[in-house]
Design an enzyme around this catalytic site. Structure first.
Site, short mmCIF file in Angstrom:
data_model
loop_
_atom_site.label_atom_id
_atom_site.label_comp_id
_atom_site.label_asym_id
_atom_site.label_seq_id
_atom_site.Cartn_x
_atom_site.Cartn_y
_atom_site.Cartn_z
N GLY A 70 8.69 -35.32 -31.43
CA GLY A 70 7.63 -34.20 -31.41
C GLY A 70 8.50 -33.12 -31.10
N ASN A 150 0.52 -32.63 -21.15
CA ASN A 150 1.28 -33.82 -20.68
C ASN A 150 1.26 -33.93 -19.21
OD1 ASN A 150 2.90 -31.63 -21.45
ND2 ASN A 150 4.53 -32.65 -20.40
N SER A 198 3.86 -37.14 -32.32
CA SER A 198 5.02 -38.19 -31.99
C SER A 198 4.71 -39.61 -31.77
CB SER A 198 5.64 -37.62 -30.61
OG SER A 198 6.50 -38.46 -30.24
N HIS A 200 6.29 -42.18 -30.13
CA HIS A 200 6.51 -43.12 -29.01
C HIS A 200 5.46 -42.96 -28.14
CE1 HIS A 200 8.67 -40.40 -26.04
NE2 HIS A 200 8.38 -39.59 -27.12
N CYS A 324 9.80 -35.74 -19.38
CA CYS A 324 10.54 -34.60 -20.12
C CYS A 324 11.31 -33.52 -19.30
CB CYS A 324 9.95 -34.08 -21.29
SG CYS A 324 9.31 -35.16 -22.62
#
Ligand code: PLP
Length: 383
Positions: A70, A150, A198, A200, A324
């Site tokens: 991503g 997120n 993305s 995952h 992240c």
């Protein structure tokens, strides 16, 4: 016991997806660009996966370009669109709560002379459509606003944003990484030009993403080489991960209504459990306008990291914000942007769900969080 409640960071790979990756690695391991039979088989796997991911996204497969993540898809979107349109203008509008893969690329573009507007958000994490409209001018080439955040899950008003395209000529990109499989793709209006996803986050392996690009839109490549992926993303395709992404997408699409319903119900159970059982907490996720997979909660008087490690000892895995950015020093840019107080930021954790979680796990998690929070508070100076 393992209770994994960190699914916004990454997810368990589904058995069927892992099987597909294994088969491609050990049996159908040809290069899709090779002319012989094994190449043809590999190419058909690539085609099938492209179709499956595009179907989950509700878009035509022609526009889907596989990337390494991503992160790469977001970088390609921002840089590739800015480069392709720089003769027309140099202004890009985004928000303060985008993923670092958008914000850091924006910083690079700023250094190269592009003008970047970072929109503020309100206490729920929403941008203002009016403010966006004020900033839109003839110099604006690109608007990049994430579909769902997120860290706190807020869904941006993409439909309303897309309506601004009636009056102004700009490209609209959305980062759909936290929306894929958690919101129906019909929630992305047809006016959206470019979309990041993305693998995952939906039970495919890490290291595979994609950028969907509308038919007539030019994105300049950021990698140059053999001309794979319509010459937009050179590099031999990561076919095991791509095949697995395809399988995971098909599984997500097949179960999308049930999955979303179950994930909503699990979040509600956790929300009710925590708010009934534990005093002095603040819910940072706007429940009514967010993806169901995220619940961000501040436990006042508790250090999030200490809570995380205490739960870890009981086999419960959560996050202190976004995975992240958690290795970076400093506080969450998202919680700061929604003007959370210092104490709220200090005690903020994120629970995030997938279809593999169970209601029983949520009940166990509520009890474990309550006992950890109670014991910290009895030890500390809180209240
Ligand atoms: N965008 C959002 C909203 C994300 O949550 C993430 C990952 O957490 C990314 C982009 C980056 O995706 P990847 O991990 O595949 O690089």
């Amino acid at each position: 016991m393992k209770i994994y409640l960190d699914n916004s960071a990454t997810t368990q790979v589904s058995e069927a997806a892992a099987k597909k990756a294994y088969e491609i690695m050990t049996v159908d391991y040809g290069n899709p660009s090779s002319l012989h039979h094994m190449g043809v088989v590999a190419e058909s796997e690539l085609k099938l996966a492209r179709k499956r991911v595009a179907e989950l996204l509700g878009r035509d497969e022609k526009g889907l370009i596989f990337t390494s993540s991503g992160t790469e898809a977001n970088n390609l979107a921002l840089k590739g669109l800015a480069e392709a349109r720089k003769k027309r203008g140099n202004k890009i509008i985004t928000s303060k709560i985008e993923h670092p893969s958008v914000l850091e690329q924006c910083k690079q573009l700023e250094a190269e002379g592009f003008q970047i507007v970072y929109l503020d958000v309100d206490e729920k994490g929403l941008i203002s459509k009016e403010k966006l409209k004020e900033h839109l001018d003839d110099n604006t080439i690109l608007v990049s606003i994430m579909f769902a955040n997120n860290e706190i899950g807020t869904r941006q008003p993409i439909k309303e944003i897309s309506e601004l395209k009636k009056d102004k000529d700009f490209i609209l990109h959305t980062d759909f990484v936290q929306g894929l499989g958690k919101a129906e793709s019909c929630n992305i209006p047809k006016e959206v030009d470019v979309i990041t996803v993305s693998g995952h986050k939906i039970h495919a392996p890490k290291g595979i993403g994609a950028l969907w690009i509308k038919d007539n839109i030019t994105v300049r490549p950021i990698l140059f080489g053999g001309g794979q992926e319509k010459n937009i993303r050179s590099g031999t395709e990561n076919l095991p991960a791509i095949g697995a992404f395809g399988v995971a997408s098909a599984q997500a699409l097949e179960n999308i209504f049930e999955d979303i319903k179950k994930i909503y119900a699990m979040r509600k159970l956790l929300f009710e459990g925590l708010t009934c059982e534990i005093k002095d907490i603040k819910i940072n996720t706007p429940m009514e306008i967010s993806v169901p997979s995220v619940l961000n909660v501040s436990f006042l008087g508790v250090r999030a990291e200490v809570l995380l490690h205490t739960l870890e000892q009981k086999g419960i895995y959560i996050s202190t914000g976004s995975a992240c950015s958690s290795h970076k020093k400093g506080q969450s840019h998202v919680l700061k942007a929604i003007k959370a107080k210092e104490k709220e930021i200090e005690g903020a954790v994120r629970f995030s769900f997938s279809r593999y979680n169970t209601f029983e796990e949520i009940n166990i998690a509520v009890d474990a969080v309550k006992s950890a929070v109670d014991s910290f508070r009895s030890l500390g100076s809180f209240r």
